[in-house]
Write a protein that holds these residues in place. Sequence first.
Motif, short mmCIF file in Angstrom:
data_model
loop_
_atom_site.label_atom_id
_atom_site.label_comp_id
_atom_site.label_asym_id
_atom_site.label_seq_id
_atom_site.Cartn_x
_atom_site.Cartn_y
_atom_site.Cartn_z
N MET A 1 35.26 50.95 1.54
CA MET A 1 36.63 51.42 1.49
C MET A 1 36.72 52.94 1.44
O MET A 1 37.76 53.52 1.75
CB MET A 1 37.36 50.81 0.29
N ASP A 2 35.64 53.59 1.06
CA ASP A 2 35.62 55.05 1.00
C ASP A 2 35.07 55.66 2.29
O ASP A 2 35.02 56.87 2.45
CB ASP A 2 34.75 55.50 -0.18
N GLY A 3 34.63 54.81 3.22
CA GLY A 3 34.14 55.30 4.50
C GLY A 3 32.71 55.78 4.47
O GLY A 3 32.22 56.33 5.46
N ARG A 4 32.02 55.58 3.35
CA ARG A 4 30.62 56.01 3.28
C ARG A 4 29.68 55.03 3.95
O ARG A 4 28.58 55.38 4.36
CB ARG A 4 30.21 56.24 1.81
N VAL A 5 30.09 53.78 4.03
CA VAL A 5 29.36 52.76 4.79
C VAL A 5 30.30 52.34 5.92
O VAL A 5 31.42 51.91 5.67
CB VAL A 5 28.98 51.56 3.91
N TYR B 1 40.50 56.35 -6.06
CA TYR B 1 41.71 57.17 -5.99
C TYR B 1 41.43 58.62 -6.36
O TYR B 1 42.01 59.54 -5.78
CB TYR B 1 42.78 56.60 -6.92
N GLY B 2 40.55 58.82 -7.33
CA GLY B 2 40.26 60.18 -7.77
C GLY B 2 39.64 61.05 -6.70
O GLY B 2 39.64 62.28 -6.82
N ARG B 3 39.13 60.43 -5.65
CA ARG B 3 38.53 61.20 -4.55
C ARG B 3 39.52 61.49 -3.43
O ARG B 3 39.17 62.11 -2.43
CB ARG B 3 37.32 60.45 -3.99
N LEU C 1 47.61 57.73 1.61
CA LEU C 1 46.61 58.74 1.23
C LEU C 1 45.20 58.26 1.55
O LEU C 1 44.36 59.05 2.00
CB LEU C 1 46.73 59.05 -0.26
N LEU C 2 44.94 56.97 1.31
CA LEU C 2 43.61 56.44 1.62
C LEU C 2 43.37 56.45 3.13
O LEU C 2 42.28 56.82 3.59
CB LEU C 2 43.46 55.03 1.07
#
Length: 226
Positions: free
Chosen positions: A26-30, A168-170, A211-212
């Motif tokens: 969900m953070d796009g790192r994978v 969210y904090g990122r 935002l995400l």
Amino acid sequence: MVLARRDIARPQLSDEVAARLREQIMDGRVRPGEYLRLERLAAEFGISVTPVREALQSLRSQGFVQLEPRRGFVVAPLSRQDVADLFWVQAGIAAELAARAAGAITTGALRELTAIQDAMRRAAAEGRTDVVEEHNHAFHRSINLTAGSAKLAWSLSSVARYVPRGLYGRLPDWPRTALEDHDLVLAALAEADPERTAAAMRAHIVRAGELLIAHLERQGLWNGGR
């Protein structure tokens, strides 16, 4: 892909692995299309292959990964609409809970929410995003408890888990936006206005999704595609 090795509580190995992989997806790192190799993940987490396999099977049932014959687990496609849909569902449930809370709100509950909001604002001013997230969780939890609808709150938590805490904090501008939105929710609750409270909560959750999506776009997740 780099996964930080941490100590994982043995009774919840597969759940912890699934949560961390879900966070990274969900953070796009994978990225979609990336293969998740059992042995490599087991080595990186410092655990056996079995809980990793269980975690990937769980993520498969949730639609985060796919199993390709003879090739293994691969991260499933994730579109802008997929992310928007997750937040659309979450926003609808959260809005209903907020409306019910507005009909049952007490002076004590309002004082508690105001105190949480004040603490969240102080943490944001200090740049402590982890603490901001804790207070954000407490703010929403207090509203959901006030609603007195346990099954509906459980449904919300089931949807919300797709966006892990810590993410969210990122997101740039999230603390400021969340605080502004919470002020609107608080004002509507103080008026005991269910419709206004529901609208404020719905807009708050949808904004978080936007935002995400913007964050994932900056990460280059879609490269100009859908």
